[in-house]
Design a protein around this motif. Structure first.
Motif, PDB file in Angstrom:
ATOM      1  N   ASP A  85       0.840  -1.209   0.000  1.00  0.00           N
ATOM      2  CA  ASP A  85       0.000   0.000   0.000  1.00  0.00           C
ATOM      3  C   ASP A  85       0.870   1.252   0.000  1.00  0.00           C
ATOM      4  O   ASP A  85       0.547   2.244  -0.682  1.00  0.00           O
ATOM      5  N   LEU A  86       1.956   1.206   0.764  1.00  0.00           N
ATOM      6  CA  LEU A  86       2.860   2.361   0.823  1.00  0.00           C
ATOM      7  C   LEU A  86       3.465   2.653  -0.538  1.00  0.00           C
ATOM      8  O   LEU A  86       3.462   3.804  -1.011  1.00  0.00           O
ATOM      9  N   ILE A  87       3.983   1.610  -1.211  1.00  0.00           N
ATOM     10  CA  ILE A  87       4.594   1.796  -2.531  1.00  0.00           C
ATOM     11  C   ILE A  87       3.550   2.205  -3.558  1.00  0.00           C
ATOM     12  O   ILE A  87       3.790   3.061  -4.414  1.00  0.00           O
ATOM     13  N   GLY A  88       2.375   1.594  -3.466  1.00  0.00           N
ATOM     14  CA  GLY A  88       1.329   1.910  -4.434  1.00  0.00           C
ATOM     15  C   GLY A  88       0.810   3.327  -4.341  1.00  0.00           C
ATOM     16  O   GLY A  88       0.248   3.848  -5.316  1.00  0.00           O
ATOM     17  N   ASN A  89       0.975   3.981  -3.194  1.00  0.00           N
ATOM     18  CA  ASN A  89       0.463   5.346  -3.007  1.00  0.00           C
ATOM     19  C   ASN A  89       1.542   6.424  -3.130  1.00  0.00           C
ATOM     20  O   ASN A  89       1.278   7.582  -2.818  1.00  0.00           O
ATOM     21  N   VAL A  90       2.736   6.057  -3.557  1.00  0.00           N
ATOM     22  CA  VAL A  90       3.785   7.060  -3.762  1.00  0.00           C
ATOM     23  C   VAL A  90       3.354   7.992  -4.891  1.00  0.00           C
ATOM     24  O   VAL A  90       2.991   7.525  -5.979  1.00  0.00           O
ATOM     25  N   PRO A  91       3.389   9.311  -4.693  1.00  0.00           N
ATOM     26  CA  PRO A  91       2.859  10.241  -5.697  1.00  0.00           C
ATOM     27  C   PRO A  91       3.774  10.488  -6.898  1.00  0.00           C
ATOM     28  O   PRO A  91       3.408  11.237  -7.795  1.00  0.00           O
ATOM     29  N   ILE A  92       4.959   9.888  -6.918  1.00  0.00           N
ATOM     30  CA  ILE A  92       5.878  10.043  -8.052  1.00  0.00           C
ATOM     31  C   ILE A  92       6.145   8.665  -8.652  1.00  0.00           C
ATOM     32  O   ILE A  92       5.855   7.643  -8.026  1.00  0.00           O
ATOM     33  N   PRO A  93       6.655   8.604  -9.894  1.00  0.00           N
ATOM     34  CA  PRO A  93       6.899   7.309 -10.536  1.00  0.00           C
ATOM     35  C   PRO A  93       7.843   6.427  -9.716  1.00  0.00           C
ATOM     36  O   PRO A  93       8.794   6.899  -9.096  1.00  0.00           O
ATOM     37  N   THR A  94       7.558   5.111  -9.722  1.00  0.00           N
ATOM     38  CA  THR A  94       8.373   4.157  -8.974  1.00  0.00           C
ATOM     39  C   THR A  94       8.744   2.979  -9.871  1.00  0.00           C
ATOM     40  O   THR A  94       8.000   2.625 -10.791  1.00  0.00           O
ATOM     41  N   THR A  95       9.895   2.383  -9.567  1.00  0.00           N
ATOM     42  CA  THR A  95      10.358   1.200 -10.289  1.00  0.00           C
ATOM     43  C   THR A  95      10.908   0.196  -9.297  1.00  0.00           C
ATOM     44  O   THR A  95      11.678   0.557  -8.396  1.00  0.00           O
ATOM     45  N   ALA A  96      10.496  -1.057  -9.439  1.00  0.00           N
ATOM     46  CA  ALA A  96      11.084  -2.137  -8.654  1.00  0.00           C
ATOM     47  C   ALA A  96      12.214  -2.731  -9.481  1.00  0.00           C
ATOM     48  O   ALA A  96      11.966  -3.354 -10.523  1.00  0.00           O
ATOM     49  N   PHE A  97      13.446  -2.514  -9.051  1.00  0.00           N
ATOM     50  CA  PHE A  97      14.615  -3.028  -9.757  1.00  0.00           C
ATOM     51  C   PHE A  97      15.060  -4.300  -9.041  1.00  0.00           C
ATOM     52  O   PHE A  97      15.707  -4.255  -7.999  1.00  0.00           O
ATOM     53  N   VAL A  98      14.673  -5.460  -9.576  1.00  0.00           N
ATOM     54  CA  VAL A  98      14.965  -6.742  -8.941  1.00  0.00           C
ATOM     55  C   VAL A  98      16.399  -7.134  -9.307  1.00  0.00           C
ATOM     56  O   VAL A  98      16.671  -7.566 -10.433  1.00  0.00           O
ATOM     57  N   VAL A  99      17.300  -6.999  -8.328  1.00  0.00           N
ATOM     58  CA  VAL A  99      18.704  -7.280  -8.591  1.00  0.00           C
ATOM     59  C   VAL A  99      19.045  -8.748  -8.374  1.00  0.00           C
ATOM     60  O   VAL A  99      20.015  -9.255  -8.927  1.00  0.00           O
ATOM     61  N   LYS A 100      18.239  -9.445  -7.564  1.00  0.00           N
ATOM     62  CA  LYS A 100      18.468 -10.877  -7.372  1.00  0.00           C
ATOM     63  C   LYS A 100      17.160 -11.613  -7.108  1.00  0.00           C
ATOM     64  O   LYS A 100      16.620 -12.251  -7.994  1.00  0.00           O
ATOM     65  N   ASP A 101      16.646 -11.538  -5.878  1.00  0.00           N
ATOM     66  CA  ASP A 101      15.439 -12.300  -5.526  1.00  0.00           C
ATOM     67  C   ASP A 101      14.281 -11.377  -5.179  1.00  0.00           C
ATOM     68  O   ASP A 101      14.438 -10.451  -4.388  1.00  0.00           O
ATOM     69  N   ALA A 102      13.134 -11.682  -5.775  1.00  0.00           N
ATOM     70  CA  ALA A 102      11.878 -11.043  -5.379  1.00  0.00           C
ATOM     71  C   ALA A 102      10.900 -12.195  -5.155  1.00  0.00           C
ATOM     72  O   ALA A 102      10.021 -12.458  -5.973  1.00  0.00           O
ATOM     73  N   LEU A 103      11.112 -12.884  -4.044  1.00  0.00           N
ATOM     74  CA  LEU A 103      10.350 -14.094  -3.771  1.00  0.00           C
ATOM     75  C   LEU A 103       9.278 -13.838  -2.730  1.00  0.00           C
ATOM     76  O   LEU A 103       9.402 -12.935  -1.904  1.00  0.00           O
ATOM     77  N   SER A 104       8.222 -14.651  -2.789  1.00  0.00           N
ATOM     78  CA  SER A 104       7.150 -14.597  -1.800  1.00  0.00           C
ATOM     79  C   SER A 104       6.609 -13.173  -1.653  1.00  0.00           C
ATOM     80  O   SER A 104       6.147 -12.576  -2.612  1.00  0.00           O
ATOM     81  N   ALA A 105       6.698 -12.609  -0.427  1.00  0.00           N
ATOM     82  CA  ALA A 105       6.210 -11.248  -0.208  1.00  0.00           C
ATOM     83  C   ALA A 105       6.965 -10.237  -1.054  1.00  0.00           C
ATOM     84  O   ALA A 105       6.435  -9.171  -1.402  1.00  0.00           O
ATOM     85  N   GLY A 106       8.223 -10.554  -1.430  1.00  0.00           N
ATOM     86  CA  GLY A 106       8.995  -9.663  -2.295  1.00  0.00           C
ATOM     87  C   GLY A 106       8.387  -9.541  -3.673  1.00  0.00           C
ATOM     88  O   GLY A 106       8.401  -8.470  -4.283  1.00  0.00           O
ATOM     89  N   ALA A 107       7.840 -10.645  -4.192  1.00  0.00           N
ATOM     90  CA  ALA A 107       7.159 -10.594  -5.484  1.00  0.00           C
ATOM     91  C   ALA A 107       5.896  -9.748  -5.389  1.00  0.00           C
ATOM     92  O   ALA A 107       5.583  -8.953  -6.286  1.00  0.00           O
ATOM     93  N   TYR A 108       5.182  -9.909  -4.294  1.00  0.00           N
ATOM     94  CA  TYR A 108       3.927  -9.175  -4.109  1.00  0.00           C
ATOM     95  C   TYR A 108       4.155  -7.666  -4.090  1.00  0.00           C
ATOM     96  O   TYR A 108       3.471  -6.916  -4.798  1.00  0.00           O
ATOM     97  N   ILE A 109       5.117  -7.207  -3.295  1.00  0.00           N
ATOM     98  CA  ILE A 109       5.331  -5.752  -3.212  1.00  0.00           C
ATOM     99  C   ILE A 109       5.955  -5.211  -4.494  1.00  0.00           C
ATOM    100  O   ILE A 109       5.738  -4.043  -4.848  1.00  0.00           O
ATOM    101  N   SER A 110       6.716  -6.038  -5.227  1.00  0.00           N
ATOM    102  CA  SER A 110       7.293  -5.575  -6.497  1.00  0.00           C
ATOM    103  C   SER A 110       6.195  -5.270  -7.505  1.00  0.00           C
ATOM    104  O   SER A 110       6.316  -4.340  -8.320  1.00  0.00           O
ATOM    105  N   LEU A 111       5.120  -6.053  -7.457  1.00  0.00           N
ATOM    106  CA  LEU A 111       4.021  -5.844  -8.395  1.00  0.00           C
ATOM    107  C   LEU A 111       3.303  -4.519  -8.164  1.00  0.00           C
ATOM    108  O   LEU A 111       2.554  -4.058  -9.042  1.00  0.00           O
ATOM    109  N   TYR A 112       3.513  -3.891  -7.015  1.00  0.00           N
ATOM    110  CA  TYR A 112       2.857  -2.616  -6.733  1.00  0.00           C
ATOM    111  C   TYR A 112       3.638  -1.414  -7.252  1.00  0.00           C
ATOM    112  O   TYR A 112       3.139  -0.293  -7.225  1.00  0.00           O
ATOM    113  N   ALA A 113       4.869  -1.619  -7.691  1.00  0.00           N
ATOM    114  CA  ALA A 113       5.606  -0.525  -8.316  1.00  0.00           C
ATOM    115  C   ALA A 113       5.052  -0.259  -9.709  1.00  0.00           C
ATOM    116  O   ALA A 113       4.437  -1.135 -10.331  1.00  0.00           O
ATOM    117  N   ASP A 114       5.270   0.951 -10.214  1.00  0.00           N
ATOM    118  CA  ASP A 114       4.750   1.297 -11.540  1.00  0.00           C
ATOM    119  C   ASP A 114       5.386   0.436 -12.633  1.00  0.00           C
ATOM    120  O   ASP A 114       4.735   0.088 -13.625  1.00  0.00           O
TER     121      ASP A 114
END
Length: 445
Positions: A85-114
């Motif tokens: 929710d925090l990432i999804g409500n950021v008022p400026i553009p956001t990017t999730a840059f997955v440098v290695k692992d975005a597993l489990s909850a990491g995958a979920y929050i990555s999907l909320y970035a623009d």
């Protein structure tokens, strides 16, 4: 005068122009600012507090774009939900840059970035099945709710939800990616790009900025402070009951140690770490620490100045109340307190059984006894009158008064009835108990 004014005006114009050139140079020529915020280690409440501070700082300092550098094995669902929710409500553009692992909850929050950008040959995203505290798959209710969250996260930015669902449900069969039913979906960077779960691939930050059309932007990086590292560790749901157990055990064991030693230091340190971590994470205030200290003082008053249990009850209530107020989850802290209490009670029973009362406890519990074998009697022994004869001044039934060696004494007969005036003889004396029997030979005389 006019010349002086002209010179001052020209100087001001040149100074303003020079400063604008310096600022333009510092901003890379286009005035854009990019903030890098790490999303590392377990997803828990400490990470949430760090991200809140970092995002607020980035916005206050005029960031034009925020890049979340993701490398996490996952974590706890409740924290992941708030971070998303925090990432999804950021008022400026956001990017999730997955440098290695975005597993489990990491995958979920990555999907909320623009946007999601992944490092080819290194990054992975997926394996997002929700599990319970024992490490097993969650019940149907929790599983269904988590699938709905994963679907919403995927659809939020127009991604096909089937892949998000396959990440969370091993029963969804995508053989070309997860090798058949029974396995959770985990996508490599190239696979994620192929199915639209990665918007681009980038080897490093330079390629990332090139994709974002921010090559000349000023790059700034948020770092986890030492205090926040401690806070992230001590606010971990698994660490909390351990800290409380060490804290309570340390204080109890201190009662068995003379003076103030290692157990007391360990106990106080563990409890202070608990409050410090929650204070830094923003879950608690100083009032919780004051309330806890007041609880300890009330308990000490109850121990050394008993007050019918009132001070003890108030002290325990204040301590438990402070722990609950400082926690982010009432249910979790109550479970942690129960665990700590069980451990402390078990160890205390062992200490009482095998070590007895030691340390300050010796001042509170009477352990010595006064026995006749050690030479203690309640009255002075009258061994000097044993064997002497006298006269019963009252009837002995079996107790009464006799005159022995010209001294009136309270006596008891050996068991029989002795009339007043009969002659008696002392046969034993122990403290105040003087035993006599009728002295027939003397009476016959």
């Amino acid at each position: 005068m006019k010349r002086l004014r002209l010179m001052l005006f020209t100087t001001m114009i040149l100074t303003s122009f020079f400063l604008s050139l310096v600022q333009t140079s510092a901003n890379g020529g286009d005035g854009k600012v990019v903030f890098y915020i790490p999303v590392e280690q377990a997803v828990e409440r400490g990470l949430l507090a760090f991200l809140e501070r970092s995002i607020e700082t980035a916005i206050e300092e005029g960031a034009d774009h925020i890049v979340f550098e993701v490398n996490t094995p996952g974590g706890f669902v409740d924290a992941a939900g708030e971070i998303a929710d925090l990432i999804g409500n950021v008022p400026i553009p956001t990017t999730a840059f997955v440098v290695k692992d975005a597993l489990s909850a990491g995958a979920y929050i990555s999907l909320y970035a623009d946007e999601i950008v992944m490092v080819p040959g290194m990054a992975e995203i997926g394996a997002a099945q929700v599990i319970d505290g024992s490490g097993s798959a969650a019940d149907d209710k929790a599983h269904s709710a988590w699938l709905a969250k994963m679907r919403n996260a995927a659809e939020r930015n127009g991604r096909d939800p089937i892949y998000a669902l396959a990440m969370a449900d091993p029963e969804i069969d995508l053989p070309e990616y997860n090798a058949g039913t029974g396995k959770l979906l985990t996508l490599t960077a190239s696979q994620a790009y192929e199915v639209g779960y990665a918007d681009a691939l980038a080897e490093d930050r330079a390629e990332l900025l090139q994709y974002l059309d921010l090559e000349n932007a000023v790059e700034r990086e948020m770092e986890v402070s030492f205090a926040e590292k401690i806070a992230r560790f001590v606010t971990h749901p698994i660490i909390i009951p351990i800290l409380l157990s060490i804290g309570s055990l340390g204080l109890v064991l201190e009662l068995y140690s003379p003076g103030f030693g290692i157990p007391g230091i360990m106990g106080i340190t563990a409890l202070m770490l608990y409050f410090f971590g929650h204070l830094v994470a923003g879950f608690a205030g100083f009032e919780t620490m004051i309330l806890f200290a007041a609880g300890i003082i009330l308990l000490l008053i109850e121990i050394f100045m008993p007050g019918f249990g009132i001070f003890g009850i108030l002290g325990i209530g204040a301590m438990i109340g402070s722990l609950i107020l400082a926690s982010y989850s009432t249910s979790h802290i109550l479970v942690s307190i129960l665990i700590a209490a069980a451990v402390t009670i078990a160890v205390s029973i062992i200490m009482f059984k095998y070590f007895g009362n030691r340390g300050p406890l010796r001042k509170l519990v009477l352990t010595e006894a006064i026995t006749t074998a050690e030479g203690y009697v309640s009255n002075i022994n009258r061994e000097d009158i044993v064997g002497k004869a006298g006269e019963a001044l009252t009837t002995l039934r079996p107790s009464g008064t006799a005159l022995i060696d010209n001294e009136r004494l309270d006596v008891v007969s050996e068991g029989g009835y002795i009339e007043q005036g009969k002659k008696v003889k002392v046969i034993s004396a122990s403290g105040s108990r003087i035993v006599v029997r009728e002295h027939h030979a003397y009476n016959e005389e």
